[in-house]
Design an enzyme around this catalytic site. Sequence first.
Site, PDB file in Angstrom:
ATOM      1  N   ARG A   1       0.651  -1.022  -0.193  1.00 55.96           N
ATOM      2  CA  ARG A   1       0.171  -0.462   0.078  1.00 55.96           C
ATOM      3  C   ARG A   1       0.835   1.000  -0.141  1.00 55.96           C
ATOM      4  O   ARG A   1       2.276   0.976   0.099  1.00 55.96           O
ATOM      5  CB  ARG A   1      -0.789  -0.175   0.913  1.00 55.96           C
ATOM      6  CG  ARG A   1      -1.032  -0.759   2.248  1.00 55.96           C
ATOM      7  CD  ARG A   1      -0.217   0.023   3.280  1.00 55.96           C
ATOM      8  NE  ARG A   1       0.218   1.010   3.678  1.00 55.96           N
ATOM      9  CZ  ARG A   1       1.080   1.964   3.725  1.00 55.96           C
ATOM     10  NH1 ARG A   1       2.347   1.766   3.852  1.00 55.96           N
ATOM     11  NH2 ARG A   1       0.807   3.031   4.134  1.00 55.96           N
ATOM     12  N   GLY A   2       0.264   2.442  -0.030  1.00 59.62           N
ATOM     13  CA  GLY A   2       1.525   3.787  -0.357  1.00 59.62           C
ATOM     14  C   GLY A   2       1.077   3.750  -1.794  1.00 59.62           C
ATOM     15  O   GLY A   2       1.524   2.743  -2.635  1.00 59.62           O
ATOM     16  N   ALA A   3       1.151   5.593  -2.641  1.00 54.42           N
ATOM     17  CA  ALA A   3       0.526   6.089  -3.319  1.00 54.42           C
ATOM     18  C   ALA A   3       2.236   5.004  -4.035  1.00 54.42           C
ATOM     19  O   ALA A   3       1.831   4.476  -5.217  1.00 54.42           O
ATOM     20  CB  ALA A   3       0.709   6.879  -3.902  1.00 54.42           C
TER      21      ALA A   3
ATOM     22  N   ASP B   1      -1.960  10.286  -1.944  1.00 56.58           N
ATOM     23  CA  ASP B   1      -2.059   9.654  -3.262  1.00 56.58           C
ATOM     24  C   ASP B   1      -2.656  10.985  -4.340  1.00 56.58           C
ATOM     25  O   ASP B   1      -2.141   9.530  -5.589  1.00 56.58           O
ATOM     26  CB  ASP B   1      -3.255   8.565  -2.542  1.00 56.58           C
ATOM     27  CG  ASP B   1      -2.812   8.448  -1.117  1.00 56.58           C
ATOM     28  OD1 ASP B   1      -3.337   8.434  -0.036  1.00 56.58           O
ATOM     29  OD2 ASP B   1      -2.282   6.945  -1.573  1.00 56.58           O
TER      30      ASP B   1
ATOM     31  N   LYS C   1      -4.706   9.896   2.755  1.00 58.16           N
ATOM     32  CA  LYS C   1      -5.591   9.559   4.115  1.00 58.16           C
ATOM     33  C   LYS C   1      -6.177  10.505   5.041  1.00 58.16           C
ATOM     34  O   LYS C   1      -5.965  11.196   5.706  1.00 58.16           O
ATOM     35  CB  LYS C   1      -3.946   9.042   4.795  1.00 58.16           C
ATOM     36  CG  LYS C   1      -4.577   7.740   5.890  1.00 58.16           C
ATOM     37  CD  LYS C   1      -6.191   6.214   5.409  1.00 58.16           C
ATOM     38  CE  LYS C   1      -5.094   5.359   4.887  1.00 58.16           C
ATOM     39  NZ  LYS C   1      -5.668   4.823   4.033  1.00 58.16           N
TER      40      LYS C   1
HETATM   41  O1  MRU Z   1      -4.555   3.387   2.038  1.00 57.99           O
HETATM   42  P1  MRU Z   1      -3.169   3.199   2.036  1.00 57.99           P
HETATM   43  O2  MRU Z   1      -2.490   3.067   3.141  1.00 57.99           O
HETATM   44  O3  MRU Z   1      -2.158   3.190   0.736  1.00 57.99           O
HETATM   45  O4  MRU Z   1      -2.924   5.000   2.118  1.00 57.99           O
HETATM   46  C1  MRU Z   1      -1.035   5.507   1.990  1.00 57.99           C
HETATM   47  C2  MRU Z   1      -1.535   6.825   2.218  1.00 57.99           C
HETATM   48  O5  MRU Z   1      -2.631   7.720   2.612  1.00 57.99           O
HETATM   49  C3  MRU Z   1      -0.205   7.636   1.767  1.00 57.99           C
HETATM   50  O6  MRU Z   1       0.147   8.990   2.970  1.00 57.99           O
HETATM   51  C4  MRU Z   1      -0.170   8.369   0.662  1.00 57.99           C
HETATM   52  O7  MRU Z   1      -0.195   7.115  -0.277  1.00 57.99           O
HETATM   53  C5  MRU Z   1       1.868   8.410   0.957  1.00 57.99           C
HETATM   54  S1  MRU Z   1       2.770   7.519   0.570  1.00 57.99           S
HETATM   55  C6  MRU Z   1       4.054   8.533   0.065  1.00 57.99           C
END
Ligand code: MRU
Length: 358
Positions: free
Chosen positions: A53-55, A242, A253
Amino acid sequence: MKIEGKEYRTIWFDEKNQTVKIIDQTKLPHQFIIKDLKTVKDAINAIKIMEVRGAPLIGGTAAYGIVLAIMEKNDPNFIKKSSEDLIKSRPTAINLKWAVDRMMKKLTGINNNELLKVALDEAKTICDEDVKFSENIGLNGLKIIEEIYNKKKDTVNILTHCNAGWLATINWGTATSPIYHAHKKGIPVHVWVDETRPRNQGANLTSYELNEEDIPNTIIADNTGGILMQRGEVDMCIVGTDRTLSTGDVCNKIGTYLKALAAYDNKVPFYVALPSSTIDWDTKDFKDIPIEERSSEELSHIDGLDKKGNVEKVLIYPKKSSSINLAFDITPAKFVTSLITEKGICEASEEGLKGLFK
Ligand code: MRU
């Protein structure tokens, strides 16, 4: 970055076994498990259930998803369908579509017997570039932390939300990269880690990765940031994103917006760290960003260690209650002090972004 002293990336290609390796993030922090992705379905599932997960990491996984599709069936229809399924696996993070589009563009016109090699090279390049982007975000963000430290001459207290750490990218992280760079330079930093309900990415992942790098941090319930800011105990906030629109509006988030409001009211600078792969140049109105709605079970159930040390899932809500689980919110540009990118720091606006990225 390190786990138990050993350097890892979050995703890599295992040449020997011809599989893609990931760290299964659904098991952290209680278990460290490396998992093999063998098919494009495995990649789609890993993104959907948030093993990755994480963009930026979602983007990297999607790129390798195309590689896995080619390995399974080197057929144009199958590869095209796989690319569409990958894009649909999570709707909000723009890096997913960005990576799939880039892979498909690269593969256009390549003949069949070269397809796999070209795809694998491109997936590796996307991941290597992301590492460089994150590193440069860190070096740019370091200047901000340094400036605060030079004035304050004491520990810099930084609040972050969710996990925009190295676990959300390929390495370094976005929001955490300036923190890691500051720590390496000997600047004393302490991180307030928002727990980040419902999935607790702050507590489970950000605190975990900061611990592994020996960075002092304290987990706080999501509602605690406001009073800490009123007490002058937060020098700056830094979060990831994201999807950031060319207008400077930031999707991140759920809960990010409320933290930005509190920061604005308390004159605490609020920074958003992002690689250019997270910029959505096409969408102009933040209301058009698809906001992922996830299962209510993420709210009503929680994982933890039982007395014997086994991971157990328990229900924490009344059985008859209903709930809603929106995964992201929007922080309008006016609440963002600056964007920190791999190319430099800019105002959260079209002018600011276009100044860095033509
Ligand atoms: O739902 P997730 O855990 O994928 O959400 C991740 C986030 O909101 C991060 O802050 C975002 O992807 C930036 S990651 C460098």
